[in-house]
Design a protein around this motif. Structure first.
Motif, short mmCIF file in Angstrom:
data_model
loop_
_atom_site.label_atom_id
_atom_site.label_comp_id
_atom_site.label_asym_id
_atom_site.label_seq_id
_atom_site.Cartn_x
_atom_site.Cartn_y
_atom_site.Cartn_z
N ILE A 1 -0.47 -10.42 5.93
CA ILE A 1 0.54 -10.03 6.67
C ILE A 1 0.35 -9.52 7.79
CG2 ILE A 1 1.98 -7.80 6.01
CD1 ILE A 1 1.61 -8.34 3.04
N VAL A 2 -0.80 -8.89 8.43
CA VAL A 2 -0.98 -8.33 9.64
C VAL A 2 -0.87 -9.51 10.41
CG1 VAL A 2 -2.85 -7.37 10.65
CG2 VAL A 2 -2.19 -6.45 8.62
N GLU A 3 -1.34 -10.91 10.08
CA GLU A 3 -1.29 -12.00 10.99
C GLU A 3 0.27 -12.29 11.14
OE1 GLU A 3 -3.44 -14.33 12.78
OE2 GLU A 3 -4.32 -12.42 12.67
N GLN A 4 1.17 -11.80 10.35
CA GLN A 4 2.27 -12.43 10.72
C GLN A 4 3.38 -11.34 11.23
OE1 GLN A 4 4.24 -13.54 6.94
NE2 GLN A 4 2.48 -14.44 6.04
N TYR A 5 2.81 -10.10 11.42
CA TYR A 5 3.61 -9.03 11.80
C TYR A 5 2.98 -8.34 12.67
CZ TYR A 5 7.04 -8.97 8.11
OH TYR A 5 7.88 -9.49 7.14
#
Length: 152
Positions: A77-81
């Motif tokens: 998730i952190v990679e996408q946001y």
């Protein structure tokens, strides 16, 4: 006078219920996929926001935002946001209920602005993720070299 006698009992029942709810909610973390994050955004309402904030505070309080964020959001998730949704990423600010709950759950510290603390924690988590990936590739590469050398 009777109402005062029952008040502590009611308060203790409410605290036990809230504790149980926050423990149940704590079990949904870390959010592994974007779908989980979107479902959580839909689930947070003005009535339930305090419960989600309490659950996230319980996760963050012992270790702080930098070490605790991976216990709330997966690396995927952190990679996408990012906070604002720049550089072809989605923004946490586009999920206002989750974003507000996350900010409210960050423990107060002398470090200053909670949004800045969150930004730095996201950067640290991304950096650690990329470092792990690099070390894994390096180890795999060294293992492949050993296998190749042994076959010669």
């Amino acid at each position: 006078m009777k109402s005062f006698g029952t008040t502590p009992l009611l308060l203790s029942r409410q605290l036990i219920t809230e504790k149980t709810n926050s423990e149940e909610l704590s079990s949904i973390f870390p959010l592994e996929k974007e779908e989980d994050l979107l479902r959580l955004e839909e689930a947070i309402s003005p009535e339930t926001q305090v419960k989600y904030v309490t659950a996230m505070k319980k996760i963050l309080a012992p270790v702080g935002i930098k070490k605790g964020l991976p216990r709330i959001l997966s690396d995927a998730i952190v990679e996408q946001y990012n906070l604002h949704g720049v550089k072809q990423k989605k923004g946490f600010k586009s999920l206002p209920k989750f974003y507000r709950a996350l900010l409210d759950s960050i423990p107060d510290s002398a470090s200053g602005d909670v949004e800045e603390q969150l930004r730095l924690a996201l950067m640290a988590q991304k950096k650690n993720f990329h470092k792990k990936q690099y070390l894994k590739r390096k180890a795999d590469s060294q293992e492949n070299m050993k296998i190749t050398n042994n076959n010669m």
